[in-house]
Enzyme design. Structure first.
Site, PDB file in Angstrom:
ATOM      1  CG  HIS A  22      -7.218  14.458   5.951  1.00  0.00           C
ATOM      2  ND1 HIS A  22      -7.313  13.100   5.872  1.00  0.00           N
ATOM      3  CD2 HIS A  22      -5.917  14.725   6.249  1.00  0.00           C
ATOM      4  CE1 HIS A  22      -6.127  12.558   6.112  1.00  0.00           C
ATOM      5  NE2 HIS A  22      -5.258  13.527   6.338  1.00  0.00           N
TER       6      HIS A  22
ATOM      7  CG  HIS B 173      -5.017  14.862  11.030  1.00  0.00           C
ATOM      8  ND1 HIS B 173      -3.868  15.154  11.718  1.00  0.00           N
ATOM      9  CD2 HIS B 173      -4.680  14.907   9.712  1.00  0.00           C
ATOM     10  CE1 HIS B 173      -2.873  15.356  10.860  1.00  0.00           C
ATOM     11  NE2 HIS B 173      -3.329  15.208   9.644  1.00  0.00           N
TER      12      HIS B 173
ATOM     13  CD  GLU C   9      13.366  -6.085  -0.751  1.00  0.00           C
ATOM     14  OE1 GLU C   9      12.410  -5.363  -1.074  1.00  0.00           O
ATOM     15  OE2 GLU C   9      13.952  -6.834  -1.565  1.00  0.00           O
TER      16      GLU C   9
ATOM     17  CG  HIS D  47      22.181  -5.840  -6.840  1.00  0.00           C
ATOM     18  ND1 HIS D  47      21.519  -5.209  -7.859  1.00  0.00           N
ATOM     19  CD2 HIS D  47      21.432  -6.934  -6.527  1.00  0.00           C
ATOM     20  CE1 HIS D  47      20.427  -5.893  -8.157  1.00  0.00           C
ATOM     21  NE2 HIS D  47      20.344  -6.945  -7.370  1.00  0.00           N
TER      22      HIS D  47
END
Lengths: 686, 686
Positions: free
Chosen positions: B268, B30, B427, B489
């Protein structure tokens, strides 16, 4: 509002009482939001949305997504009141075995539930996909109708919570929705300032409305969950705004009107307790000794929405019939897509490669495959999380999906009905959006990224598996074979850990022809999600590949010369060539050796025992697995005497040939492993 | 700026040329951002940051995080110029086997690299953790010093890219940073409008600066990557703003000044090609025939930053010595923490439970454990992703970490030096922030959520494993045993799929005493991340649990009465009790049966072969595993004749007793499985 009657108010209050009763009976659950959102949910189901409780699958319906799935009662109570088939007994059975009212709403389990929600953020993000799918489907079936006049025009409504707002996946999806100018999407944010850790200010101080402004959404604020006038006006404004998605922040008091627990975390995720439930009933003028009660006139009033829904459905039927008469071919496509049936003869379009021809990366093979089948399968669309040029996910000649005001050098002018999706570097939202697209209608959608970044998508992939959605993941750069990008980009545990997801098929073809066969098998089986693990590096075109064998998940690619193998080499993807080379060594030494290509463990395990024992005879104890990943998958196949050629640590940054050499993926290593297992098997037989 | 000399400009231009050379040589990588960010990166390392290239571990240094890890040259070239030990040869070896310059920066591999980056979003999110850790550590060591006058005051600088901005994990972490008012955090966004799919407008139309305003950050815009005056001024403003994190959007042209490829996706992620590299050199006045060249005076000029760094270090040493003299106890704590050594005798504080006493959920046991050890271990801190009340992650009496202007009913007044973290429902950011905290200093940090939501954290957990960071995850509600919340869950595949991550330890204790032992073992071993899988439901206090056995990962909890087992039952967590019950049945029938508790497969597999064969003798072929999860983990332990009592499908919503019954987790089922394996083993021995 003027037409808001006493019966309406009584219905809303009944919702609150029933929510408190239902959670109290089972002893756990989430009463607070179902209580405070009662007016909003009632308004949506009774006045705002176009839907027909007698036909939950009606194609012209508005979609409703309860992103805060823990508040399942918010939805169940509306389904009960509107007459979707849920009755009081079902509410009494909340969160119990085999009931119609599980803890979180489950798709294909309870009529009227459009999507399984619960993991926060997923609902809103998938709703973005539904809104995108609605536009794409309109483009396939009725592209020229003026806005709002097509039978394919409808809205997607979402209720979301603080938790949804905090999850990154909604941030990703909301940014995409802004870019896509999804005027058919209306999100109501239950801004109640309370989550499990009580006052959200401990973790949330941002200006959420300003953030949605920044995404380019139309935003509104309504104060008070009881403010039906404000709610109705905001919903009307949102529907009128067709050039942007709409965000309505609705300030509510969670648990209203529970005197002790409203506005606290205690109202969020636990039963209120019998005294508090009594208080709620008393405050609202209900008999505190009655449970699960509703006045007949209230229920009859609420269920009258069914008549209105039927009338709308009939009007739509006429509109649809006019469209169908004028568009017989599109109608045929619609019906075919509704059955998820692919057109006859589409297999003939799948390309094949000559054995021994120029090596081809399986990701490159995919590109050719998409180019060939794309024109045959208008339902097929998809894109990549900013890796289109690496994943090779673009169907040649396809327009990009996006506002026609946008044009770029690489992609030209975007089209609102375009076929190529651009997710940006947002793998998680991509996964959730794919779910929403698959839920919405009959298109077949795929999304690409590097296999390593499947980690970013896991919650969405799991929900696809749970809902059995036919989403397809294009996961390229599928091993250390990606080379120089190094350990952060090299999957090691991903294959095994994705195979662990129930109902998800992971397909890792050995060469270009197996890739073609894999695409065939995946598209022919719309029964659940599948991920294609494809290489960055070139692979030889192998002798012996077989499309039916691929569809069975595993097959004998090269049999022992005697037909009676002493040794079985099981391999996937880029390592099948090593097994083929090792087989030659053993055959030259007089050891009859079979190579099993196993592109999809899940499909193989779904075969009859007679087939699997035919491919891997239990009496042949000398077995080697070869896969450039952790061995976890393979112990069950190689057995006690077997060997796994695997990698149990992270990779490194170098060219792939060096890495395969350094990490033991060579013919020589496979041969050595074969010798070890042969020795052990011989010992046992001795 | 006035002091920007020709040598500075030459150095910046040399960076561009070397970036082009390095990628061209290896053929991939890159180059574009390393070229366009050259002035910014040079300014940071040469003028802005406090650092000492001769001592990359200097505690007083500012931290630098390259969130866009693919642009590793941006960092490597500064490390080369500043004199961190990287030399021209290392740049020539970019992205090759065993070089100091892998494709993405790797922590503990290259001096001066603070964090492994590459998976987008992780760097910025972890930098938020670093900034939080800096404040917490200051609170432990020097809480009363005025702002900016403590040896523990420093800044965290981040460079991030469009991809980082698009990833949801940065959205989550940036919102937390705003809430936390992290004045020590400075993020520069390389706003170049280009990613792999070229013009980012296809996927990104939001107003990023407005979004950061909404998060409560201090925001600035600088136009032009060459605008060193603007860059310097913005950095100075950012440092002066100590009440909020700072966001600087720097508009650059990627690949500048490559004539053909700048401002395109082609700059890029691929080599520019030899002609374009020549053009770059010609445009900048370099000899196009020279490669990997730098003028001696340029290098000497850049490396003079080393003297400045040394001087700053010396000044800091004096400041530190003054502090140390005045704070001998804190200094001792600092040194102990730097060694990650826990205080003598801390094991004595671990609680124990009486065998046969009241059943206790292991999540409840954790609460008691934290309460007891908390006062002994000031380095221990953590929190939850809005599940503190469910995960039981709060150390009793601890302050919440946050601005002292915030106060809530549940948590009282927050403290900037507080110990309880509030992540909100984020989370993923929690995982990344834990990484940043662990990287920053010697605290021991944990974060809690439901085990199912480990799926949201996986990319961060993987990086913790890759970097060998001692982060601890409290993953409660660890099976279908969580009950009513249902399949969305209930973890099914999570245990197996987390165990697949190299270097991650998953510990699933069988009762409260094993939980105590698990916490002991995890904290005693700061060599990598560990996850504790804890129950929602109560578990009996078992006879035979053993702390040393837990530390070894697996051990004989109840041996065969004869000492010579015919059958081995291997179980974890809540299913160990089933194995214990089943053993009684077999022993009553005269079948000598051993129960092996295996709370941590990884620790067990790290033991000597003599130990593992002692616990599971290979000659005992009748073996059963019992775990309420997919069986994937267990095939290797039970072998060809063995049986797995497992669940291979998603769960359901009901109370846990019903679920265990319905899904076959009963003593009876374990006994039946035992009979089957005994029969097979007998057949083999016959």
């Amino acid at each position: 509002p003027d037409d808001w009657s006493e019966l309406d108010q009584k219905a809303v209050d009944t919702i609150r009482v029933l929510a408190a009763d239902a959670v109290q009976k089972v002893g756990n659950g989430h009463p607070g939001t179902a209580m405070s959102l009662a007016p909003l949910a009632y308004e949506l189901f009774q006045h705002t949305m176009r839907h027909d409780p007698s036909d939950p699958g009606w194609q012209g319906r508005d979609r409703f997504v309860l992103s805060c799935g823990h508040s399942s009662l918010t939805l169940y109570l509306q389904l009960f009141l509107a007459g979707y088939g849920l009755e009081m007994r079902d509410l009494e059975e909340l969160r119990t075995w085999d009931s119609a009212t599980p803890g979180h709403p489950e798709y294909s389990h309870t009529p009227g539930v459009e999507i399984t929600t619960g993991p926060l953020g997923q609902g809103l993000a998938s709703a973005v996909g539904m809104a995108m799918a609605a536009r794409r489907e309109r483009g396939l079936f009725d592209p020229d109708a003026p806005q709002g006049e097509s039978p394919f025009d409808h809205f997607v409504y979402v209720i979301c919570s603080d938790g949804d707002i905090e999850e990154g996946v909604t941030a990703e999806a909301s940014s995409i929705a802004g870019r896509q100018q999804l005027g058919n999407l209306v999100v109501i944010y239950d801004d109640n300032h309370i989550s499990i850790e009580d006052d959200t200010t401990v973790a949330l101080s941002e200006d959420v409305v300003e953030r949605y402004d920044a995404y380019g959404w139309h935003t509104q604020v309504v104060r008070g969950g009881e403010n039906v006038v404000g709610i109705r006006e905001a919903l009307a404004n949102a529907k009128a705004e067709t050039g942007r998605p709409s965000f309505i922040a609705l300030r509510t008091i969670i648990g209203y009107p529970a005197p002790e627990k409203m506005n606290t975390g205690a109202a969020h995720g636990a039963a209120l307790g019998e005294p508090e439930v009594r208080s709620v009933k008393e405050i609202l003028g209900f008999d505190p000794d009655k449970h699960f009660a509703i006045d007949d006139d209230v229920l009859a009033h609420a269920r009258s929405v069914g008549q209105r829904g039927k009338a709308e459905h009939e009007a739509w039927d006429k509109q649809f019939a006019d469209w169908a008469a004028a568009n017989p071919e599109r109608r045929a496509l619609l019906e075919r897509m509704a059955r998820r049936q692919l057109p006859d003869g589409w297999h003939d379009k799948l390309p094949s490669w000559e054995v021994g021809g120029d090596p081809v990366a399986t990701r490159k093979a995919l590109q050719k495959i998409l180019g060939e089948i794309g024109p045959e399968l208008p339902e097929l669309w998809g894109g990549s999380a900013d890796l289109a040029e690496s994943n090779n996910t673009t169907i040649k000649g396809a327009d990009s999906f996006g506002p026609s005001t946008v044009s770029t050098n690489m992609w030209g002018q975007m089209s609102p009905y375009g076929r190529t999706l651009h997710f940006g570097v947002r793998e998680h939202a991509m996964g959730s959006i794919l779910n929403g697209i698959a839920l919405h209608g009959g298109t077949r959608v795929y999304g690409g990224t590097f296999l390593i970044f499947s980690d970013y998508m896991r919650p969405a992939v799991r929900l696809a598996a749970l809902m059995k959605l036919p989403t397809t993941y294009i996961w390229t750069h599928d091993s250390i074979g990606l080379g120089e990008d190094g350990p952060t980009h090299q999957p090691i545990e991903q294959l095994a850990s994705l195979r662990a997801v129930p109902g998800l098929s992971i397909v890792r073809p050995a060469d270009a022809n197996e890739t073609s066969a894999a695409v065939r098998a995946v598209l022919d089986n719309p029964t659940g999600p599948a991920g294609l693990a494809l290489t960055r590096q070139n692979l030889p075109i192998l002798e012996g590949t077989d499309a039916d064998g691929v569809a069975r998940g595993g097959y004998t690619l090269a049999d022992a010369s005697t037909g009676q193998p002493q040794l079985i080499l099981i391999a996937t993807g880029s390592e099948v060539q090593l097994a083929v080379e090792a087989r030659k060594v053993f055959e030259d030494e007089g050891v009859p050796t079979r190579v099993v290509s196993m592109p999809c463990v899940e499909w193989f395990q779904a075969q009859d025992r007679s087939y699997t024992r035919h491919v891997i005879p239990p009496e042949v104890k000398a077995r080697v697995s070869v896969e450039a990943a952790v061995s976890l998958t393979w112990h069950q196949f190689v057995g006690d005497d077997g060997e796994c050629v695997s990698i149990e640590h992270f990779g490194a940054s170098a060219d792939y040939k060096t890495l395969f050499q350094q990490f033991g993926f060579t013919t020589q290593h496979v041969v050595e492993a074969g010798r070890r297992t042969l020795a052990r098997a011989a010992e046992h037989n001795a």
